[in-house]
Design an enzyme around this catalytic site. Structure first.
Site, PDB file in Angstrom:
ATOM      1  CB  ALA A  63      37.244  45.501  41.019  1.00 44.37           C
ATOM      2  N   GLY A 108      41.106  42.624  43.691  1.00 45.80           N
ATOM      3  CA  GLY A 108      40.268  42.873  44.875  1.00 45.80           C
ATOM      4  C   GLY A 108      39.962  41.592  45.618  1.00 45.80           C
ATOM      5  CD  GLU A 111      43.332  45.242  46.521  1.00 46.27           C
ATOM      6  OE1 GLU A 111      42.461  45.117  45.617  1.00 46.27           O
ATOM      7  OE2 GLU A 111      43.929  46.297  46.742  1.00 46.27           O
ATOM      8  CD  GLU A 131      44.947  44.715  41.420  1.00 46.08           C
ATOM      9  OE1 GLU A 131      45.993  44.067  41.275  1.00 46.08           O
ATOM     10  OE2 GLU A 131      44.208  44.581  42.420  1.00 46.08           O
TER      11      GLU A 131
HETATM   12  N1  T1G Z   1      35.321  41.701  36.029  1.00 45.68           N
HETATM   13  C1  T1G Z   1      34.339  41.495  35.137  1.00 45.68           C
HETATM   14  N2  T1G Z   1      34.280  40.439  34.288  1.00 45.68           N
HETATM   15  C2  T1G Z   1      35.285  39.554  34.378  1.00 45.68           C
HETATM   16  C3  T1G Z   1      36.354  39.697  35.297  1.00 45.68           C
HETATM   17  C4  T1G Z   1      36.348  40.828  36.154  1.00 45.68           C
HETATM   18  N3  T1G Z   1      37.279  41.024  37.056  1.00 45.68           N
HETATM   19  N4  T1G Z   1      37.189  38.638  35.106  1.00 45.68           N
HETATM   20  C5  T1G Z   1      36.656  37.880  34.138  1.00 45.68           C
HETATM   21  N5  T1G Z   1      35.516  38.416  33.706  1.00 45.68           N
HETATM   22  C6  T1G Z   1      34.634  37.875  32.676  1.00 45.68           C
HETATM   23  C7  T1G Z   1      35.311  37.777  31.323  1.00 45.68           C
HETATM   24  O1  T1G Z   1      35.207  39.004  30.636  1.00 45.68           O
HETATM   25  C8  T1G Z   1      34.508  36.669  30.677  1.00 45.68           C
HETATM   26  O2  T1G Z   1      33.277  37.242  30.266  1.00 45.68           O
HETATM   27  C9  T1G Z   1      34.204  35.731  31.835  1.00 45.68           C
HETATM   28  O3  T1G Z   1      34.327  36.527  33.022  1.00 45.68           O
HETATM   29  C10 T1G Z   1      35.160  34.563  31.926  1.00 45.68           C
HETATM   30  O4  T1G Z   1      36.467  35.137  31.950  1.00 45.68           O
HETATM   31  C11 T1G Z   1      39.742  46.432  43.530  1.00 45.68           C
HETATM   32  C12 T1G Z   1      40.772  47.457  41.160  1.00 45.68           C
HETATM   33  C13 T1G Z   1      39.719  35.195  36.457  1.00 45.68           C
HETATM   34  C14 T1G Z   1      41.760  34.178  35.403  1.00 45.68           C
HETATM   35  O5  T1G Z   1      42.299  41.451  36.567  1.00 45.68           O
HETATM   36  O6  T1G Z   1      42.241  37.158  34.795  1.00 45.68           O
HETATM   37  O7  T1G Z   1      40.326  44.016  41.371  1.00 45.68           O
HETATM   38  O8  T1G Z   1      33.493  36.789  27.785  1.00 45.68           O
HETATM   39  O9  T1G Z   1      37.177  34.055  29.804  1.00 45.68           O
HETATM   40  O10 T1G Z   1      39.921  32.119  31.091  1.00 45.68           O
HETATM   41  O11 T1G Z   1      42.039  46.714  43.760  1.00 45.68           O
HETATM   42  O12 T1G Z   1      39.067  36.143  33.770  1.00 45.68           O
HETATM   43  O13 T1G Z   1      32.227  35.206  29.259  1.00 45.68           O
HETATM   44  O14 T1G Z   1      31.318  37.508  28.794  1.00 45.68           O
HETATM   45  O15 T1G Z   1      38.848  35.225  31.289  1.00 45.68           O
HETATM   46  O16 T1G Z   1      38.733  31.080  33.098  1.00 45.68           O
HETATM   47  C15 T1G Z   1      41.587  42.475  38.991  1.00 45.68           C
HETATM   48  C16 T1G Z   1      40.716  39.407  35.409  1.00 45.68           C
HETATM   49  C17 T1G Z   1      40.518  43.433  38.610  1.00 45.68           C
HETATM   50  C18 T1G Z   1      41.203  39.361  36.855  1.00 45.68           C
HETATM   51  C19 T1G Z   1      39.470  33.576  34.587  1.00 45.68           C
HETATM   52  N6  T1G Z   1      41.260  41.148  38.513  1.00 45.68           N
HETATM   53  N7  T1G Z   1      40.197  38.125  34.987  1.00 45.68           N
HETATM   54  O17 T1G Z   1      39.979  33.239  33.312  1.00 45.68           O
HETATM   55  O18 T1G Z   1      37.787  33.057  32.025  1.00 45.68           O
HETATM   56  S1  T1G Z   1      40.890  45.104  39.134  1.00 45.68           S
HETATM   57  C20 T1G Z   1      41.644  40.750  37.274  1.00 45.68           C
HETATM   58  C21 T1G Z   1      41.031  37.103  34.673  1.00 45.68           C
HETATM   59  C22 T1G Z   1      40.780  45.001  40.830  1.00 45.68           C
HETATM   60  C23 T1G Z   1      41.071  45.959  43.065  1.00 45.68           C
HETATM   61  C24 T1G Z   1      41.310  46.151  41.603  1.00 45.68           C
HETATM   62  C25 T1G Z   1      40.380  35.841  34.160  1.00 45.68           C
HETATM   63  C26 T1G Z   1      40.341  34.712  35.174  1.00 45.68           C
HETATM   64  P1  T1G Z   1      32.523  36.655  28.945  1.00 45.68           P
HETATM   65  P2  T1G Z   1      37.643  34.398  31.164  1.00 45.68           P
HETATM   66  P3  T1G Z   1      39.132  32.274  32.341  1.00 45.68           P
END
Ligand code: T1G
Length: 689
Positions: A63, A108, A111, A131
């Site tokens: 998400a 997500g 999912e 999450e």
């Molecule tokens: N949403 C918004 N921005 C995100 C994002 C996300 N999910 N993931 C990364 N970014 C932004 C981050 O802030 C950065 O921004 C840029 O992308 C590069 O990220 C519905 C409720 C995927 C392994 O927890 O683990 O889904 O600083 O520097 O090192 O049930 O990002 O460039 O402006 O980290 O290559 C679940 C979180 C969400 C994944 C990539 N998903 N992200 O790592 O790049 S909750 C997560 C990561 C959800 C569902 C539930 C990592 C990455 P900026 P980065 P990276």
């Protein structure tokens, strides 16, 4: 179709491509775009199957986390209908829907993949439900579909701990159906054609594995132990357990209730703050993307003691060849032996392989000379904390390092400007303060001197990410950010003990509050002699009329240095504390200060607010750029509980008026910024210099 999601066809296969850089998050418009593509394919008589794939470097990474703050702040209601409609459209599509995964299908993203009929992936891909690292649980039926694919035990473990799973392990678990060699799209299309015309397996109807035996109580106990204090991991296990007891639709409804409760929790706000904070700290005002970092392909470290050897490992672990220099063969051999011991330990525990260990070790070149230093892109000095010695080294480096080499010092307390002053290139000198053990602790404090150049800072920021560190930029003052704040934190703990609070109670109160270790146990770990020596060196700076704790001095003067001598605040067998040091009662009583015992709330307030008050000073002085920088330092270098977001975020949660009032109750000098924000009803989080 929105421009976030594109539709194309390859013969009888529809291809739905998500294109929402940088991580294909499920931002507004993306779920609807994917659903429209699937629905279009479902009604097109020319199309037999559908492939959903991500453009760029990854499948859907989850998400859009940025949306959560808008929901919890009331700016917008949570609207999960788009995502729920997508899941239903994919699962109920009469034609096979194949999810093609590369990069990271997280949250997500996984999912959505689970709602497909099949999942294929590149070997390097990872899947996961991280999450809980945001203080929430999967909120798009992941706790209900994943157990149907992987079995409840694997699903509960993935949802509770949030760890990524390799494509290979996901294949074994039943999460994906095939690993694709070569081009993912081609492989996915070929796979789609294999299953074309077959009955579509709807994940929500695949109930066979739900009957597999699982010890949910044991999983909850493991989660409580490993992620102590966090609420979401146990909530995630509860949701998965419900999948084994309830019909799918009821399970989804209950998951939504649990998700909503977690999303609005204080813990989730703190952990989302930490997630974005780790990325914010890399953004330095005045140093934009136009400043190109220096390429770093060769490194050198001076000093093979605990820190120097650890730093050399950090470079080698990142695949960067590194020279490791000492002044005597005996010291060099000792350093190399320590490095070998650490790597062998990892191999013995199955965390690495002998081949990987040998390849990594080959990147470290022990040496007694400066030969090769002239080729190093970065040289890090990691010798004893003695200014004269460091100056001598930097004078030498100034004469041998190549013109654009970065000259870094690992000092934890000494003045970067004074070190830089002996070189002809102060703009190339920077602090690279690693935390012990350097090959484990994620925090790297970069310390800018007055002359440190923008390119050197940008280079170390980028290098920090390659070294798998969280780099935070600090200004040049005694203790930089972390240790400057830790001094008053420890002082308060010591004085609570001197005044009569049982010192074990001081430690227990902070441990139970969430700190990884009690403050006095930390002193034993760091070595009471260290604090003792620093105290003697800086005694002349102590403010008249201000009380400083004395009890540690007595301990150190008796040769009790903590773990390293087997006795400090606690008595040790090896590294294990076997009980309080019985001498402490007599030592503390000898001060004649024993007069009261603080309760747990006061113990936490006196120590944590000491951090906050000092942190406010750092912000005002410009040593820390933002309050989140301070939080990230404490979350990654000092064992501060991530579910409280860091000292400054925690203070905002408590309310600065309350914090300021207690600071004054304790008779401390309230930092002007804290006082001002408290009076204005402001927060550190919203404060901008
Ligand atoms: N949403 C918004 N921005 C995100 C994002 C996300 N999910 N993931 C990364 N970014 C932004 C981050 O802030 C950065 O921004 C840029 O992308 C590069 O990220 C519905 C409720 C995927 C392994 O927890 O683990 O889904 O600083 O520097 O090192 O049930 O990002 O460039 O402006 O980290 O290559 C679940 C979180 C969400 C994944 C990539 N998903 N992200 O790592 O790049 S909750 C997560 C990561 C959800 C569902 C539930 C990592 C990455 P900026 P980065 P990276």
């Amino acid at each position: 179709m929105t421009d976030l999601v594109k539709y194309s066809t390859a013969g009888d296969v529809a291809v739905v491509t998500i294109d929402n850089p940088p991580v294909n998050a499920l931002s507004p418009g993306v779920p609807d775009g994917i659903r429209e593509g699937v629905e279009r394919a479902a009604t097109d008589p020319e199309i037999r199957t559908v492939v959903v794939i991500g453009a760029g470097r990854t499948f859907i990474a989850g998400a859009d986390i940025r949306e959560f703050g808008k929901i919890t702040s009331g700016e917008k209601p949570r609207d999960a209908t788009s995502l729920q409609r997508l899941l239903q459209a994919a699962e109920d599509c009469p034609k096979p829907v194949v999810m093609a995964v590369h990069g990271t299908a997280f949250g997500g993203g996984l999912e959505v993949a689970q709602a497909g009929h099949y999942r294929v992936a590149l070997a390097a891909a990872q899947v996961g439900q991280p999450e809980v690292k945001l203080g929430i649980i999967p909120g798009a039926a992941g706790t209900q579909r994943l157990p149907r694919l992987a079995g409840p035990a694997k699903a509960a473990e993935m949802c509770a701990f949030g760890d990524p799973v390799s494509a290979k392990d996901a294949l074994t678990a039943g999460i994906i159906d095939r690993i694709i060699d070569g081009d993912l799209l081609e492989g996915a299309i070929a796979f789609a054609r294999e299953v074309a015309g077959q009955p579509v397996p709807k994940t929500r109807e695949r109930n066979a594995r739900l009957a597999e035996p699982v010890d949910f109580e044991a999983l909850r106990a493991a989660a409580r132990k490993r992620l102590r204090g966090q609420e979401a991991p146990v909530a995630a296990i509860d949701a998965v357990e419900l999948a084994t007891k309830l019909p799918f639709e009821e399970g989804v409804r209950r998951e939504q209730e649990i998700f909503q409760k977690c999303l609005f929790s204080t813990q989730s706000r703190a952990m989302i703050h930490a997630f974005f904070g780790e990325r914010t700290v890399a953004k330095i005002p005045g140093i934009g993307k136009d400043v190109t970092p220096l390429p770093v392909s060769r490194a050198a470290v001076i000093g093979a003691g605990t820190m120097g050897a650890g730093i050399a490992m950090v470079y080698a672990n990142a695949g960067i060849p590194v020279l490791l220099k000492e002044t005597s063969q005996e010291a060099l051999d000792r350093g190399v032996a320590n490095i070998r011991r650490v790597y062998s330990g990892s191999v013995a525990k199955g965390k690495s392989t002998q081949d990987k260990m040998d390849r990594t070790l080959a990147l470290i070149t022990p040496t007694l000379s400066f030969d090769g230093f002239e080729q190093a892109d970065i040289i890090t000095e990691a010798v004893f904390e003695n200014m004269a010695l460091k100056k001598e080294i930097f004078r030498t480096l100034d004469g041998i390092a190549k013109p654009d080499a970065i000259l870094a010092t690992n000092t934890s307390t000494l003045d970067i400007d004074e070190i830089a002053s002996v070189t002809s290139r102060p703009e190339s000198v920077i602090g690279n303060h690693f935390f012990s053990p350097a090959n484990v602790m994620r925090l790297l404090e970069l310390v800018r001197g007055k002359a440190t150049g923008a390119r050197v800072i940008a280079s170390c920021m980028e290098l920090g990410k390659r070294l798998r560190k969280v780099a935070v930029l600090a200004g040049n003052c005694y203790g930089f950010i972390g240790n400057r704040m830790f001094a008053p934190y420890i002082a308060q703990a010591l004085m609570l003990a001197e005044d009569g609070t049982p010192f074990e109670e001081v430690d227990q109160a902070l441990y139970d509050w969430g700190m990884a270790m009690g403050p006095l146990a930390v002193c034993d770990l760091a070595g009471l002699d260290v604090n003792y020596r620093i105290r003697q060196e800086y005694k002349h700076l102590e403010k008249p009329g201000v009380r400083y704790p004395e009890v540690e001095t007595v301990l150190a003067s008796r040769g009790h240095y903590g773990q390293k001598t087997g006795r400090g605040w606690y008595v040790y067998e090896g590294t294990r504390a076997v009980g309080p040091n019985p001498e402490m009662r007599e030592i503390i009583a000898s001060y004649g200060r024993v007069h009261r015992q603080a309760d747990r709330e006061e113990i936490v307030e006196r120590t944590v607010y000491a951090l906050v008050n000092e942190g406010a000073g750092l912000l005002e002085e410009g040593i820390a750029i933002r309050s989140v920088d301070i939080d990230i330092v404490y979350l990654n270098g000092y064992g501060f509980p991530v579910w409280r977001g860091g000292p400054m975020h925690y203070a905002d949660t408590v309310g600065l008026a309350r914090v300021a009032a207690r600071v004054k109750d304790f008779g401390w000098e309230c930092a002007p910024l804290l006082e001002r924000l408290a009076a204005e009803g402001g927060t550190f989080g919203k404060w901008v210099r």
